[in-house]
Design a protein around this motif. Structure first.
Motif, PDB file in Angstrom:
ATOM      1  N   ASP A 180       4.798   7.018   2.017  1.00 12.25           N
ATOM      2  CA  ASP A 180       3.771   7.576   2.201  1.00 12.25           C
ATOM      3  C   ASP A 180       2.836   6.953   0.805  1.00 12.25           C
ATOM      4  O   ASP A 180       1.692   6.787   1.098  1.00 12.25           O
ATOM      5  N   HIS A 181       3.567   6.742  -0.151  1.00  7.52           N
ATOM      6  CA  HIS A 181       2.519   6.467  -1.519  1.00  7.52           C
ATOM      7  C   HIS A 181       3.396   5.670  -2.434  1.00  7.52           C
ATOM      8  O   HIS A 181       4.683   5.668  -2.401  1.00  7.52           O
ATOM      9  N   VAL A 182       2.679   5.074  -3.352  1.00  5.63           N
ATOM     10  CA  VAL A 182       3.489   4.050  -4.357  1.00  5.63           C
ATOM     11  C   VAL A 182       2.756   4.179  -5.718  1.00  5.63           C
ATOM     12  O   VAL A 182       1.384   4.522  -5.773  1.00  5.63           O
ATOM     13  N   GLY A 183       3.242   3.964  -6.755  1.00  2.85           N
ATOM     14  CA  GLY A 183       3.007   4.101  -8.044  1.00  2.85           C
ATOM     15  C   GLY A 183       3.900   3.134  -9.024  1.00  2.85           C
ATOM     16  O   GLY A 183       4.534   2.432  -8.650  1.00  2.85           O
ATOM     17  N   LEU A 184       3.475   3.375 -10.447  1.00  2.00           N
ATOM     18  CA  LEU A 184       4.283   2.769 -11.333  1.00  2.00           C
ATOM     19  C   LEU A 184       5.002   3.582 -12.183  1.00  2.00           C
ATOM     20  O   LEU A 184       4.429   4.740 -12.581  1.00  2.00           O
ATOM     21  N   VAL A 185       6.221   3.476 -12.533  1.00  2.00           N
ATOM     22  CA  VAL A 185       7.132   4.438 -13.412  1.00  2.00           C
ATOM     23  C   VAL A 185       6.567   3.996 -14.889  1.00  2.00           C
ATOM     24  O   VAL A 185       6.715   3.014 -15.373  1.00  2.00           O
ATOM     25  N   ILE A 186       6.121   5.097 -15.656  1.00  2.00           N
ATOM     26  CA  ILE A 186       5.838   4.944 -16.851  1.00  2.00           C
ATOM     27  C   ILE A 186       7.091   5.319 -17.727  1.00  2.00           C
ATOM     28  O   ILE A 186       7.541   4.575 -18.714  1.00  2.00           O
ATOM     29  N   VAL A 197       2.041   6.421 -13.208  1.00  2.00           N
ATOM     30  CA  VAL A 197       0.548   6.198 -13.113  1.00  2.00           C
ATOM     31  C   VAL A 197       0.290   5.707 -11.485  1.00  2.00           C
ATOM     32  O   VAL A 197       1.227   4.695 -11.500  1.00  2.00           O
ATOM     33  N   GLU A 198      -0.575   6.220 -11.080  1.00  2.00           N
ATOM     34  CA  GLU A 198      -1.041   5.837  -9.493  1.00  2.00           C
ATOM     35  C   GLU A 198      -2.257   5.831  -9.225  1.00  2.00           C
ATOM     36  O   GLU A 198      -3.050   6.545  -9.813  1.00  2.00           O
ATOM     37  N   GLY A 199      -2.562   4.988  -8.184  1.00  2.00           N
ATOM     38  CA  GLY A 199      -3.839   4.941  -7.742  1.00  2.00           C
ATOM     39  C   GLY A 199      -3.876   6.009  -6.408  1.00  2.00           C
ATOM     40  O   GLY A 199      -2.993   6.035  -5.780  1.00  2.00           O
TER      41      GLY A 199
END
Length: 225
Positions: A180-186, A197-199
């Motif tokens: 459903d969703h995607v982001g970057l691991v901090i 951090v996600e858009g």
């Protein structure tokens, strides 16, 4: 030394070399400066300098280090607070529409590039970050399951939440088809959660803390060290 009238009357082009007059303390032939010869020397020096500049430029390009995970996260975090417009689009949608990723998506899924104008933009944000940071092996898409499959096909897929990894979520706990969703691991908080951090989360770019229970997997870009 003065030249005899016999030589001074000869045009310069025709008197490039002259014999020394008898009685001078040395013998031989005097070669006057030749503009053409000087120009040739200057041209040769300039050619050497130009060649050296090209070689140095190539070496610098070859030796330029790959962007790191920290570089990508710096770009991503600089966008925290960016929101979408009233129609649901964002600067990331607009950028994506002008990129080759949009055309590739249309060829694969149909529709038109304009369909991305107000579409969900979490993956467009991740793609934008990779492009702006110059990251290789980030891939690019607007459809999260396809992006996840791309990482898997590239052999860059796993279960470890490394900093800078692209993290894919399924709120229902499903597999790749249910992403459903995607982001970057901090970072990995080492307590069953990760900092991301996600858009397109609450219509903006934000920092989140997510349970790893919702993680389908991680895509690993080709970062430098």
């Amino acid at each position: 030394m003065s030249l005899s009238p016999r030589y001074t009357a000869i045009p310069f082009r025709e008197r490039l070399t002259l014999p020394f007059r008898e009685g001078l303390p040395f013998r031989g032939r005097l070669t006057l400066p030749i503009r053409g010869r000087l120009a040739a020397v200057i041209a040769a020096v300039m050619a050497v300098v130009a060649a050296a500049t090209i070689v140095i430029g190539v070496l610098v390009g070859v030796q330029r280090p790959l962007p790191t995970a920290a570089d990508a996260l710096k770009v991503a975090l600089s966008q925290v607070g960016t929101t979408e417009d009233a129609a649901g689009g964002s600067k990331f949608n607009q950028w994506f529409m002008s990129s080759p990723y949009a055309r590739a998506g249309v060829e694969r899924d149909g529709g038109s590039v304009g369909d991305y104008a107000n579409a969900s933009w979490c993956d467009m944000f991740v793609t934008w970050v990779g492009d702006k940071a110059g990251v290789k092996g980030m891939g690019g898409d607007a459809f999260t399951p396809s992006h996840a499959r791309w990482f898997k096909d590239q052999g860059r897929w796993g279960t470890v939440p490394k900093p800078g990894a692209v993290v894919f979520f399924s709120w229902s706990g499903g597999g790749i088809d249910d992403i459903d969703h995607v982001g970057l691991v901090i970072r990995d908080n080492h307590d069953g959660t990760i900092r991301t951090v996600e858009g397109n989360t609450d219509d903006a770019v934000k920092i989140r803390t997510r349970s790893t229970d919702s993680v389908v997997g991680y895509g690993y870009p080709d970062y430098g060290h």
